[in-house]
Design a protein around this motif. Structure first.
Motif, short mmCIF file in Angstrom:
data_model
loop_
_atom_site.label_atom_id
_atom_site.label_comp_id
_atom_site.label_asym_id
_atom_site.label_seq_id
_atom_site.Cartn_x
_atom_site.Cartn_y
_atom_site.Cartn_z
N HIS A 262 0.84 -1.20 0.00
CA HIS A 262 0.00 0.00 0.00
C HIS A 262 0.88 1.25 0.00
CE1 HIS A 262 -3.76 -2.20 0.80
NE2 HIS A 262 -3.06 -2.95 1.62
N PRO A 263 1.59 1.50 -1.11
CA PRO A 263 2.53 2.62 -1.12
C PRO A 263 1.86 3.99 -0.96
CG PRO A 263 2.28 1.68 -3.32
CD PRO A 263 1.60 0.74 -2.36
N ASP A 264 0.59 4.11 -1.35
CA ASP A 264 -0.08 5.41 -1.32
C ASP A 264 -1.32 5.43 -0.43
OD1 ASP A 264 1.72 6.55 -3.26
OD2 ASP A 264 0.66 5.37 -4.78
N THR A 265 -1.64 4.32 0.22
CA THR A 265 -2.85 4.25 1.03
C THR A 265 -2.65 5.01 2.34
OG1 THR A 265 -3.35 2.08 0.12
CG2 THR A 265 -4.49 2.70 2.15
N PRO A 266 -3.59 5.86 2.75
CA PRO A 266 -3.47 6.51 4.05
C PRO A 266 -3.41 5.49 5.19
CG PRO A 266 -5.18 7.56 2.74
CD PRO A 266 -4.79 6.31 2.00
N ILE A 267 -2.47 5.67 6.10
CA ILE A 267 -2.32 4.83 7.28
C ILE A 267 -2.38 5.73 8.51
CG2 ILE A 267 -0.83 3.26 8.58
CD1 ILE A 267 0.48 2.45 5.95
N VAL A 268 -3.23 5.34 9.46
CA VAL A 268 -3.35 6.07 10.72
C VAL A 268 -2.78 5.21 11.84
CG1 VAL A 268 -4.91 7.24 12.33
CG2 VAL A 268 -5.43 7.23 9.88
N VAL A 269 -1.75 5.70 12.50
CA VAL A 269 -1.17 5.03 13.66
C VAL A 269 -1.87 5.58 14.89
CG1 VAL A 269 0.91 4.65 15.02
CG2 VAL A 269 1.03 4.67 12.52
N VAL A 270 -2.58 4.73 15.61
CA VAL A 270 -3.37 5.13 16.77
C VAL A 270 -2.68 4.61 18.02
CG1 VAL A 270 -5.67 5.16 17.82
CG2 VAL A 270 -5.43 4.86 15.33
N SER A 271 -2.35 5.50 18.92
CA SER A 271 -1.72 5.06 20.17
C SER A 271 -2.77 4.57 21.16
CB SER A 271 -0.89 6.19 20.77
OG SER A 271 -1.70 7.29 21.13
#
Length: 394
Positions: free
Chosen positions: A265-274
């Protein structure tokens, strides 16, 4: 009364699974592919990863009565542990319209003191929905219980049932711990990822595994290979609770996990949630244990703040590390990576008025709160008709 007819459960009806296997009797949806299931490192994860969190049937029908036959397996502390009925639910346009109970017949015998993983076979069950009073065809989703492994055996109704249509809503893949799996929610549609997906109108694939959000490489590869318009990962509490990593190992493991996802997923938005608020390990290190002085389950930290100074992890430390890692990676060019502080979903002020019932897991009220907030903070922005096209979230 119109007699019920049998209809084939088609693979195309099943949503929220990454793989579907055919048995002698029916279909089994999986949230890990076969190669990853062979790499599962412990018996607890064998069951929790097999459970049906976020899995549902998308159907189109005008039926007034629908019956679903299942063979379901649930974790139990003994071969004869009694179970209440598991909740199966129907939703339409993101809203619950009916529910039905069916008791899991098979037991997966496991406790952390005696982790045998013995499977004790039991009877099939039927979830019956009636009084739907549709009259006209409509699209429904039939959600399976998040805490059951479910084999789909048969489908009956008093009107034709076909696979539901696939609309253009974004595909959201989420990975997390028991909090995201949904434990202590009262039903699948009350688990926070489903609450968020239904509110915002997203297609959810929930790859959350109770006790096992551990930055496992096979999980990263599964996410890498799963179609997605948005990906979120919420990892931390299991690592602390199991005292599984020190800071030195955690930092490169996070980078490696994200690097693997980015391969597919080179362009997919990724959200890192703590992690959300959990008082015992906010500033103290794990592992977490059950308080021996309380008559009910109550979580406390076995580690201390001094252990954190020596390189162990606390939630405050993990949040700081995630923020720094995301900032560095964005500076290096990954502009579609984003950090969300878990305290914005459930923080200390929320805990003062909506405490966690075991000092670790959200109850139904907090599950819903987290889902609503995640939808408002992330998903609604991504799914709103006036928003940018899928993949544009930054």
């Amino acid at each position: 009364m119109t007699p019920l007819r049998s209809f084939r459960i088609e693979r195309s009806m099943i949503r929220g699974a990454v793989e579907i296997t055919e048995t002698a009797r029916g279909l089994v949806p999986h949230r890990l592919p076969a190669w990853a299931r062979r790499q599962i490192p412990d018996r607890f994860m064998i069951q929790t990863s097999a459970e049906s969190a976020g899995v549902r049937l998308a159907i189109r029908t005008a039926a007034d009565v629908i019956e679903l036959d299942t063979q379901a397996r649930r974790i139990a502390d003994s071969a004869d542990t009694p179970f209440p009925p598991s909740v199966y639910e129907l939703t339409e346009n993101g809203k619950p319209v009916a529910s039905a109970g069916a008791t899991a017949g098979t037991r997966y015998v496991f406790t952390f003191e005696k982790p045998s993983g013995e499977i004790v076979p039991g009877p099939d069950a039927t979830a019956r929905f009636e009084g739907l009073a549709t009259g006209v065809e409509r699209d429904l989703e039939l959600w399976l219980p998040y805490h059951d492994h479910v084999e789909l055996l048969g489908l009956r109704a008093d009107a034709p049932v076909t696979a539901g249509s696939w609309n253009a809503a974004p595909r959201w893949v989420h990975h997390g711990s028991s909090i995201s799996h949904g434990y202590r929610a009262d039903s699948t549609t009350g688990t926070w990822p489903v609450v968020a997906a239904l509110q915002a109108g997203a297609h959810l694939t929930n790859l959350s595994f109770s006790g096992n959000a551990m930055l496992d490489p096979f999980t990263a590869r599964t996410i890498r290979d799963t179609p997605a318009d948005l990906i979120s990962v919420k990892i931390g509490i299991n690592i602390i609770s199991g005292d599984a990593m020190r800071l030195r190992a955690f930092r490169p493991a996070v980078d490696g996990f994200l690097d693997t996802i980015r391969e597919g997923h080179p362009d997919t938005p990724i959200v890192v949630v703590s992690p959300i608020w959990c008082e015992p390990v906010e500033s103290s290190a794990g592992p977490t244990i059950q308080d021996p002085d309380r008559g009910e389950q109550w979580t406390i930290a076995e580690g201390s703040e001094a252990d954190v100074e020596d390189g162990k992890l606390s939630l405050r430390g993990i949040r700081a590390e995630y923020a720094a890692i995301v900032e560095r990676r964005r500076a290096d060019g990954d502009k579609r990576l984003r950090y969300l502080d878990g305290l914005s979903l459930y923080g200390g002020s929320d805990a003062a008025v909506m405490p966690l019932p075991d000092n670790l897991h959200p109850g139904p009220d907090v599950q819903r709160l987290i889902g609503e907030r995640f939808a408002d903070l992330i998903l609604t922005e991504f799914t709103a008709p006036a928003a940018q096209p899928p993949g544009a979230l930054v």
